[in-house]
Design a protein around this motif. Sequence first.
Motif, mmCIF file in Angstrom:
data_model
loop_
_atom_site.group_PDB
_atom_site.id
_atom_site.type_symbol
_atom_site.label_atom_id
_atom_site.label_comp_id
_atom_site.label_asym_id
_atom_site.label_seq_id
_atom_site.Cartn_x
_atom_site.Cartn_y
_atom_site.Cartn_z
ATOM 1 N N PHE A 141 60.244 47.970 37.300
ATOM 2 C CA PHE A 141 59.272 46.886 37.455
ATOM 3 C C PHE A 141 59.008 46.678 38.936
ATOM 4 C CE2 PHE A 141 63.346 44.587 37.492
ATOM 5 C CZ PHE A 141 63.200 43.671 38.525
ATOM 6 N N ILE A 142 57.755 46.400 39.225
ATOM 7 C CA ILE A 142 57.327 46.286 40.622
ATOM 8 C C ILE A 142 57.702 44.932 41.206
ATOM 9 C CG2 ILE A 142 55.336 46.273 42.192
ATOM 10 C CD1 ILE A 142 55.970 49.035 40.967
ATOM 11 N N VAL A 143 58.277 44.975 42.409
ATOM 12 C CA VAL A 143 58.496 43.771 43.214
ATOM 13 C C VAL A 143 57.664 43.931 44.477
ATOM 14 C CG1 VAL A 143 60.154 42.342 44.469
ATOM 15 C CG2 VAL A 143 60.829 43.448 42.323
ATOM 16 N N GLU A 144 56.711 43.044 44.675
ATOM 17 C CA GLU A 144 55.853 43.125 45.859
ATOM 18 C C GLU A 144 56.554 42.454 47.039
ATOM 19 O OE1 GLU A 144 51.487 42.402 45.103
ATOM 20 O OE2 GLU A 144 52.342 41.765 43.186
ATOM 21 N N GLY A 145 57.234 43.255 47.818
ATOM 22 C CA GLY A 145 57.969 42.729 48.967
ATOM 23 C C GLY A 145 59.145 43.628 49.279
ATOM 24 N N THR A 146 60.150 43.065 49.929
ATOM 25 C CA THR A 146 61.310 43.842 50.342
ATOM 26 C C THR A 146 62.558 43.332 49.625
ATOM 27 O OG1 THR A 146 61.949 42.370 52.146
ATOM 28 C CG2 THR A 146 60.271 44.021 52.627
ATOM 29 N N SER A 165 56.588 32.469 41.878
ATOM 30 C CA SER A 165 56.753 31.318 41.011
ATOM 31 C C SER A 165 57.946 31.515 40.087
ATOM 32 C CB SER A 165 55.498 31.132 40.171
ATOM 33 O OG SER A 165 55.349 32.222 39.267
ATOM 34 N N LYS A 166 58.349 30.429 39.417
ATOM 35 C CA LYS A 166 59.460 30.542 38.475
ATOM 36 C C LYS A 166 59.114 31.506 37.344
ATOM 37 C CE LYS A 166 62.525 28.173 35.314
ATOM 38 N NZ LYS A 166 63.552 29.214 35.568
ATOM 39 N N ALA A 167 57.873 31.443 36.861
ATOM 40 C CA ALA A 167 57.470 32.320 35.757
ATOM 41 C C ALA A 167 57.670 33.785 36.130
ATOM 42 C CB ALA A 167 56.018 32.061 35.379
ATOM 43 N N ARG A 168 57.246 34.171 37.324
ATOM 44 C CA ARG A 168 57.393 35.564 37.771
ATOM 45 C C ARG A 168 58.858 35.913 38.007
ATOM 46 N NH1 ARG A 168 52.680 38.327 39.949
ATOM 47 N NH2 ARG A 168 50.822 37.079 39.618
ATOM 48 N N TYR A 196 50.780 40.759 36.566
ATOM 49 C CA TYR A 196 49.364 40.634 36.920
ATOM 50 C C TYR A 196 48.927 39.179 36.894
ATOM 51 C CZ TYR A 196 44.347 41.493 36.992
ATOM 52 O OH TYR A 196 43.022 41.496 37.342
ATOM 53 N N PRO A 197 48.075 38.753 37.879
ATOM 54 C CA PRO A 197 47.509 39.555 38.968
ATOM 55 C C PRO A 197 48.535 39.838 40.065
ATOM 56 C CG PRO A 197 46.828 37.266 39.184
ATOM 57 C CD PRO A 197 47.572 37.358 37.886
ATOM 58 N N LEU A 198 48.216 40.820 40.893
ATOM 59 C CA LEU A 198 49.091 41.142 42.011
ATOM 60 C C LEU A 198 49.223 39.943 42.928
ATOM 61 C CD1 LEU A 198 47.804 44.701 43.045
ATOM 62 C CD2 LEU A 198 49.637 44.126 41.433
ATOM 63 N N LEU A 199 50.399 39.805 43.543
ATOM 64 C CA LEU A 199 50.584 38.734 44.532
ATOM 65 C C LEU A 199 49.790 39.033 45.796
ATOM 66 C CD1 LEU A 199 54.420 38.024 44.298
ATOM 67 C CD2 LEU A 199 52.570 36.523 43.571
ATOM 68 N N ASN A 200 49.756 40.304 46.174
ATOM 69 C CA ASN A 200 49.106 40.708 47.416
ATOM 70 C C ASN A 200 47.911 41.617 47.123
ATOM 71 O OD1 ASN A 200 51.172 39.328 48.740
ATOM 72 N ND2 ASN A 200 52.456 41.153 48.843
ATOM 73 N N THR A 201 46.733 41.173 47.511
ATOM 74 C CA THR A 201 45.496 41.893 47.201
ATOM 75 C C THR A 201 45.553 43.335 47.690
ATOM 76 O OG1 THR A 201 44.259 39.836 47.355
ATOM 77 C CG2 THR A 201 42.993 41.861 47.476
#
Length: 355
Positions: free
Chosen positions: A4-9, A18-21, A82-87
Amino acid sequence: MKYFIVEGTPEGKYNASSKARNDVETILKSQKIKQFYIETKKGVQKNKLMKWKQILQYLKNSRIWCKELKKLKKDDIVYIQYPLLNTTLLFNKIIRKFKKRGIIFISIIHDMDSLRYKPENQGKFLCARVKREDKKILLEMNKIIAHNESMKKELIKYGNESEKIICLDIFDYLVSKEPKELKRNKKDPIVIAGNLSSEKANYLSKLKELNIRFNLFGVGYNEKNGGKNINYKGKFLPEELLNYLEGSFGLVWDGQSIEKCEGGFGEYLKYNNPHKASLYLTAGMPIIVWSHSALANFVLDNKIGIIINNLGELDKKINNLSDKEYRDMKKNAEKIGKRLKEGYYLKKAIKAIVE
């Protein structure tokens, strides 16, 4: 392999969420699905003269996605929130490119701005853009976990096949420790939690017209709009809030009016599963929802609350409810709440995809 994708480090930089994510990530981990970091950034520029920097960051994000996805192998499965956190520019083409290499993409939908935004509020240009993005990106996914049947029908209108869409039913709500058990009575105030700003919930300014008491929790509330029947309790972190939700029912309502849920945020209830509903149920509290909301059938099927056409019906609906009927609703809400705390609904959706 499943990822699963984590947008960040790994240190959490760039990926405040958010809590949901965060709950989705925790549940995916519990299913032996591994984290896969995509180190993108938001890149938002408020200064119009610096907008070029924003576009450059979006292009850079595209390159980062391509670079990282090259590490995957044929038949690897990738979950994307979805949607992505970072465009990321041309994200649909990125997905298409790696699908051809045998990568399988599954999207877990949190929001669809094409169903929430209205031209009169967000402008025609932005509404057209988000609809185009929602359509193009989600069409490329191999599978989609949507909120409910109403959202599924809209996705089918966008060109997606019915077979590729799994319905979540309701968002889970994980807790690190069991919340405090609060005594509840049908005559207690009704709870409203979440974003209390006038932009999203201007109906709050009209609650003083009703013959019923309310306890409010959240950010953005203008206390000048209050009345004798309204008690603003302040704001709390999501998990802490469970211990303070004193009241009989949790209300799921949005928009400008007490007559119906209208405007972008109000009409969005026809398609989405608001996270606040999960909050209330996790606290063992029955819920009140709009009769035209996507959650109405879930509430009726599970006997966890009441359905209303407008807020003016609240007083009569609650008074006509027997103490036994309320106790049964509360018991059923606690049963669903137990499932939410265990991540039952997302696990069920993942199982359906595997099968």
